[in-house]
Scaffold this active site. Structure first.
Site, PDB file in Angstrom:
ATOM      1  N   CYS A   1       0.803  -1.232   0.000  1.00  0.00           N
ATOM      2  CA  CYS A   1       0.000   0.000   0.000  1.00  0.00           C
ATOM      3  C   CYS A   1       0.835   1.281   0.000  1.00  0.00           C
ATOM      4  O   CYS A   1       0.789   2.040  -0.953  1.00  0.00           O
ATOM      5  CB  CYS A   1      -0.911   0.017   1.222  1.00  0.00           C
TER       6      CYS A   1
HETATM    7  N1  LIG Z   1      -2.960  -5.976   2.121  1.00  0.00           N
HETATM    8  C1  LIG Z   1      -3.237  -4.853   2.725  1.00  0.00           C
HETATM    9  O1  LIG Z   1      -2.746  -4.595   3.822  1.00  0.00           O
HETATM   10  C2  LIG Z   1      -4.201  -3.837   2.103  1.00  0.00           C
HETATM   11  C3  LIG Z   1      -4.685  -2.816   2.914  1.00  0.00           C
HETATM   12  C4  LIG Z   1      -5.577  -1.902   2.378  1.00  0.00           C
HETATM   13  C5  LIG Z   1      -5.932  -1.991   1.039  1.00  0.00           C
HETATM   14  N2  LIG Z   1      -5.438  -2.976   0.248  1.00  0.00           N
HETATM   15  C6  LIG Z   1      -5.889  -3.030  -1.143  1.00  0.00           C
HETATM   16  O2  LIG Z   1      -6.817  -4.095  -1.297  1.00  0.00           O
HETATM   17  C7  LIG Z   1      -6.699  -4.676  -2.600  1.00  0.00           C
HETATM   18  C8  LIG Z   1      -6.413  -6.165  -2.464  1.00  0.00           C
HETATM   19  O3  LIG Z   1      -5.177  -6.327  -1.779  1.00  0.00           O
HETATM   20  P1  LIG Z   1      -4.743  -7.681  -1.094  1.00  0.00           P
HETATM   21  O4  LIG Z   1      -3.584  -7.352  -0.226  1.00  0.00           O
HETATM   22  O5  LIG Z   1      -5.931  -8.380  -0.523  1.00  0.00           O
HETATM   23  O6  LIG Z   1      -4.231  -8.487  -2.391  1.00  0.00           O
HETATM   24  P2  LIG Z   1      -3.929 -10.058  -2.500  1.00  0.00           P
HETATM   25  O7  LIG Z   1      -2.994 -10.224  -3.614  1.00  0.00           O
HETATM   26  O8  LIG Z   1      -3.607 -10.608  -1.142  1.00  0.00           O
HETATM   27  O9  LIG Z   1      -5.345 -10.673  -2.899  1.00  0.00           O
HETATM   28  C9  LIG Z   1      -5.988 -10.432  -4.099  1.00  0.00           C
HETATM   29  C10 LIG Z   1      -6.674 -11.713  -4.540  1.00  0.00           C
HETATM   30  O10 LIG Z   1      -7.408 -11.423  -5.723  1.00  0.00           O
HETATM   31  C11 LIG Z   1      -7.301 -12.539  -6.585  1.00  0.00           C
HETATM   32  N3  LIG Z   1      -7.602 -12.077  -7.936  1.00  0.00           N
HETATM   33  C12 LIG Z   1      -6.819 -11.439  -8.833  1.00  0.00           C
HETATM   34  N4  LIG Z   1      -7.512 -11.139  -9.933  1.00  0.00           N
HETATM   35  C13 LIG Z   1      -8.776 -11.593  -9.740  1.00  0.00           C
HETATM   36  C14 LIG Z   1      -9.954 -11.584 -10.509  1.00  0.00           C
HETATM   37  N5  LIG Z   1      -9.997 -11.012 -11.707  1.00  0.00           N
HETATM   38  N6  LIG Z   1     -11.056 -12.171  -9.990  1.00  0.00           N
HETATM   39  C15 LIG Z   1     -11.022 -12.756  -8.775  1.00  0.00           C
HETATM   40  N7  LIG Z   1      -9.948 -12.779  -7.988  1.00  0.00           N
HETATM   41  C16 LIG Z   1      -8.836 -12.204  -8.462  1.00  0.00           C
HETATM   42  C17 LIG Z   1      -5.891 -13.043  -6.380  1.00  0.00           C
HETATM   43  O11 LIG Z   1      -5.772 -14.389  -6.771  1.00  0.00           O
HETATM   44  C18 LIG Z   1      -5.716 -12.850  -4.867  1.00  0.00           C
HETATM   45  O12 LIG Z   1      -6.103 -13.993  -4.149  1.00  0.00           O
HETATM   46  C19 LIG Z   1      -5.575  -3.896  -3.288  1.00  0.00           C
HETATM   47  O13 LIG Z   1      -6.147  -2.858  -4.032  1.00  0.00           O
HETATM   48  C20 LIG Z   1      -4.793  -3.307  -2.141  1.00  0.00           C
HETATM   49  O14 LIG Z   1      -4.120  -2.120  -2.510  1.00  0.00           O
HETATM   50  C21 LIG Z   1      -4.593  -3.922   0.776  1.00  0.00           C
END
Ligand SMILES: NC(=O)c1ccc[n+]([C@@H]2O[C@H](COP(=O)([O-])OP(=O)(O)OC[C@H]3O[C@@H](n4cnc5c(N)ncnc54)[C@H](O)[C@@H]3O)[C@@H](O)[C@H]2O)c1
Length: 439
Positions: free
Chosen positions: A279
């Protein structure tokens, strides 16, 4: 309520309030899985959709891969049919609510990569129908929900705020934080129309402690970017302070601790080896990309990005100088990296500065080992490393560099065993000795 007289909104409100709404979460990662679990715990029937079959199979077997969600929490929800996972997007047809939590990386050019959001939204559009609430949670630039998602969903012929409801709600999860987790972090939500905002707020209120409705999706998108830009810039400022203090021989950590005794108008941030995680190093560039199009350069963001990006190089110089002071060249020396996750007590190495530091050390000819209780293996370009036992390695290495200050490391033994320690986190503050070189 008799079906003939109820509007689409009233029917959906009733399903949400009675917790009979079928909840769907697209993207079962660090954000999506904890959210799915909260709604399942609140009594909803939750379907998670992910493109990775291996993740789906694990979840359906009750096994969690997200540190924050123990398998013991997931298993009973799977057994009670409150949570299931699938790769099949046709289930969207059956769902009443759909949260999107897919990745939003930056391209090498620092342009936002919207392909995951677009792909998830295309799948939703193909199975769309009246009476659905769609909420984007992926971090993104202001305008994504109304400029990108809304046209795709309205192309199905349905009208937003009337036939379906569309919101943005930023995710604020803080991995490794035992006090604040998905359920007790206030949830900001903004809709395309007031009816959308009301629906989104009603939805989150079923499972989360506090909901903060705001006036639009763009505003909600900007909230997240303000929060993360605030952190990124303050970390950049304090990293610059660390560089200045180092040059003029002042202990920056002591300065910050003393400044933090001010009971108002100051909030401590700490320097370190560089920014990490999915992030803080990335999200502000969504904003600068967007504002550049409007003719405004995001100068604070660019500057903080530059300073934070220099920190791994500064750490490398510290290591090299500390070894030189002991008449050892970096080339051929054994450097042991303590901690490779991007922050304390998490298992995530995305964007971790430890990876940059390891590559820089390797390129300068050092022999590198690492230990991290949360990260058994790392792969970097052609380099593959396996985690080592920290105390023994500290005794063998020419230099130990503390990159991630996990609580479980035995700093007293490491201080005793190591010949030289470069400490980028002030982890050795209780073990001051001549062989410790601070950032
Ligand atoms: N990890 C954090 O601490 C955090 C905090 C706040 C916001 N975010 C935001 O949240 C969002 C997700 O982050 P995350 O850390 O959970 O990512 P992540 O990579 O852990 O998880 C994303 C998931 O989405 C799946 N995916 C990808 N393309 C897809 C599709 N077309 N259809 C269905 N599933 C799909 C992936 O296989 C994966 O399991 C991002 O935008 C990130 O910036 C993350």
């Amino acid at each position: 309520m008799p079906i003939a007289t109820a509007t689409v909104a009233e029917l959906l409100e009733e399903k949400i309030s009675r917790r009979t709404a079928r909840v769907g979460i697209i993207g079962l990662g660090y954000v999506g899985l904890p959210l799915a679990v909260e709604f399942a715990k609140a009594g909803f029937s939750v379907t998670g959709i992910d493109v990775q079959e291996s993740k789906v199979a694990k979840l359906n077997a009750g096994e969690s891969y997200v540190q924050q969600i123990p398998s013991d929490v997931l298993r009973p929800l799977v057994a009670a049919n409150k949570f299931r996972a699938t790769t099949d997007f046709s289930v969207v047809r059956e769902l009443d609510t759909i949260n999107i939590a897919v990745p939003t990386p930056l391209r090498k050019t620092k342009d936002p990569d919207m392909s995951y959001i677009v792909s998830a939204c295309q799948e939703i559009a193909q199975q769309f129908g009246p009476g659905k609430l769609v909420i984007l949670e992926s971090t993104t630039y202001p305008g994504t929900t109304d400029e990108l998602l809304l046209p795709m969903l309205e192309a199905t012929g349905l009208k937003v705020g009337q036939d379906f409801f569309l919101c943005f709600s930023p995710e604020r999860v803080d991995p490794g934080n035992p006090k604040y987790q998905t359920a007790n972090i206030p949830k900001v939500v903004g809709g395309i129309t007031p009816a959308c905002t009301r629906m989104g707020a009603l939805f989150y209120a079923q499972a989360l402690e506090q909901v903060v409705p705001v006036s639009s999706t763009r505003l909600a998108e900007m909230v997240k970017l303000l929060e993360n830009t605030f952190r990124m810039i303050n970390i950049g400022l304090v990293n610059e302070m660390a560089l200045m203090c180092d040059r003029i021989g002042i202990n920056v950590w002591e300065v910050i601790d003393a400044a933090a005794t001010k009971p108002f108008g100051f909030m401590p941030f700490y320097p370190g080896p560089g920014l990490g995680g999915h992030c803080i190093p990335i999200d502000p560039f969504y904003l600068s990309w967007k504002t550049k199009q409007a003719g405004i350069e995001a100068r604070f963001i660019e500057l903080a990005g530059y300073i934070n990006g220099q920190m791994p190089h500064f750490v490398l110089d510290k290591i090299q100088n500390a070894l030189n002071d002991q008449s050892k060249p970096l080339k051929g020396s054994h450097v042991h990296v303590l901690g490779v996750a991007y922050k304390r007590d998490v298992d995530d190495v995305r964007e971790s500065p430890a990876l940059d530091i390891i590559l820089l050390l390797e390129r300068r000819g050092a022999r590198v080992t690492y230990s991290d209780p949360f990260v058994p293996k790392i792969r970097l370009d052609s380099l593959e490393l396996t985690a080592q036992e920290p105390n023994a390695m500290a005794a063998q290495a020419d230099c130990v560099v503390v990159v991630t200050d996990h609580a479980g490391f035995d700093y007293a033994t490491i201080a005793q065993n190591a010949r030289l320690i470069v400490d980028t986190r002030n982890a050795m503050k209780n073990y001051p000795s001549a062989n410790v070189v601070r950032l």
